[in-house]
Design a protein around this motif. Sequence first.
Motif, mmCIF file in Angstrom:
data_model
loop_
_atom_site.group_PDB
_atom_site.id
_atom_site.type_symbol
_atom_site.label_atom_id
_atom_site.label_comp_id
_atom_site.label_asym_id
_atom_site.label_seq_id
_atom_site.Cartn_x
_atom_site.Cartn_y
_atom_site.Cartn_z
ATOM 1 N N PRO A 250 7.172 12.006 22.483
ATOM 2 C CA PRO A 250 8.589 12.306 22.524
ATOM 3 C C PRO A 250 9.285 12.480 21.060
ATOM 4 O O PRO A 250 9.828 13.337 21.056
ATOM 5 C CB PRO A 250 9.176 10.785 22.656
ATOM 6 C CG PRO A 250 8.061 9.664 23.108
ATOM 7 C CD PRO A 250 6.780 10.682 23.075
ATOM 8 N N ASP B 20 14.778 6.799 33.106
ATOM 9 C CA ASP B 20 13.329 6.805 33.109
ATOM 10 C C ASP B 20 12.687 5.487 33.652
ATOM 11 O O ASP B 20 11.573 5.477 34.168
ATOM 12 C CB ASP B 20 13.082 6.621 31.493
ATOM 13 C CG ASP B 20 12.944 7.933 30.703
ATOM 14 O OD1 ASP B 20 13.501 8.948 31.427
ATOM 15 O OD2 ASP B 20 13.185 7.947 29.608
ATOM 16 N N TYR C 70 13.443 13.482 28.696
ATOM 17 C CA TYR C 70 13.272 13.376 27.248
ATOM 18 C C TYR C 70 14.628 13.871 26.576
ATOM 19 O O TYR C 70 14.667 14.260 25.305
ATOM 20 C CB TYR C 70 12.211 14.380 26.707
ATOM 21 C CG TYR C 70 10.676 13.633 27.204
ATOM 22 C CD1 TYR C 70 10.298 12.684 26.285
ATOM 23 C CD2 TYR C 70 10.027 14.158 28.216
ATOM 24 C CE1 TYR C 70 8.972 11.858 26.598
ATOM 25 C CE2 TYR C 70 9.005 13.360 28.366
ATOM 26 C CZ TYR C 70 8.373 12.344 27.467
ATOM 27 O OH TYR C 70 7.148 11.954 27.921
ATOM 28 N N THR D 245 10.419 4.781 20.560
ATOM 29 C CA THR D 245 10.470 6.039 20.014
ATOM 30 C C THR D 245 11.608 6.245 19.280
ATOM 31 O O THR D 245 11.505 7.096 18.290
ATOM 32 C CB THR D 245 10.732 6.853 21.400
ATOM 33 O OG1 THR D 245 9.536 6.890 22.246
ATOM 34 C CG2 THR D 245 11.069 8.116 20.969
#
Length: 394
Positions: free
Chosen positions: A69, A183, A220, A292
């Motif tokens: 990511p 997600d 993403y 992330t």
Amino acid sequence: MPEQASPITAGEPQATRRRKPRLPAIEYIRGIAMMGVIAIHVGSQYLMNQTANLHLIALLEVVSRFSVPIFFFISAFGLFYNLDIHEPLNYKAFMKKRFRTVLIPYIVWSLFYLLHDGIFYRVGFPDPLHLLSILFFGTAKYQLYFLVILIWFYLLMPLWIAIVRRAGKVSLTLLFIAQIAFDYWSSFSVPFNTFVYGLPDHSWLKPFLMYRLNYWVVHYVFIFVLGGYLAVHIKEFQTFMREHRRAITVFFWATLLWLLAYYYQLIYETGYTALEAINTAHQLSPAGLFYTLSSCIFFFTIFTYQKYPGWLNPVLHQLGRHSYFAYLVHPFFITYAAMALQKSGHLMTAPITIVFYFVILGLSMLAAVLCRRLGEHIPILNEWTIGVYPRRKK
């Protein structure tokens, strides 16, 4: 992953555009992300050991989960950093440049691995229809799907510009919440995944859903938009990093501990195997998404203010400069290193795995440097493998 470049906007001659100061952080992050991806794939080899050290697996497979990511984050940052989002985008020129830097290397490397693996594993070369499917889903080799998603991000660039232009703190927060929800649904929804795996093998819909992680950019979107937003508001971002360095550091370590705690809980309390645990505590899980986010801000801060020994910068520069080729070539070396290890009769123990990792990293970097230098004399080599073209003489 591709080297930092700026899109071309309509009505703005390329020779007269003023570029902003170069940001070493983008290059340095590219390098450590490449190292993280290699760690994940070396970890996959180590998992074949039934008595693998769970803590080393955590280092290779969990701590490194920011790697893919964060590539999308810095790709967006590099695109938007030199882009005037209030000027119309010359979409044709933009796509032409991106196809040269990403699509051509993607096709070349896909064909290389299909030819190599067809010979190595004696499976032959796929028929034309199967080849199209492989290229669409990015399944010629396990690392190539990243380029497929990146191409889709490029194709939808006008949409991202419109979103970044209107983005603010509230909308980004809502987008992050939506990202967590989507997600989670894609990764953990029992009804959805039962439906997907229950489809007959001859169903045309099954591969489009089975390989959704390989081309659905929506997995993403937040991190890409965040990269673009922070690049456009670089001054505010720099002020934020400077004033909140300690909080950024605490946030990073807190999210890492959360993700690791989730991994260990799955193993020791839920009874998951190591493989099941890493396939659950991944970058698209809620803990993974927070990790992330914190990693993007943390590493950008670290490499912007550089509170570390100065001798590391040349190393980070080389890692970043050659990260694209190293990322694309490392599965080739993993294949032959694993075969050599197997023939030697050695088991993939923890010490051997650590050595194995640095051997793969070293070989990948060495190949990248040699190919780059050779490409200076044979330009088509760099053009086809990493999308780097000779500079035009003024």
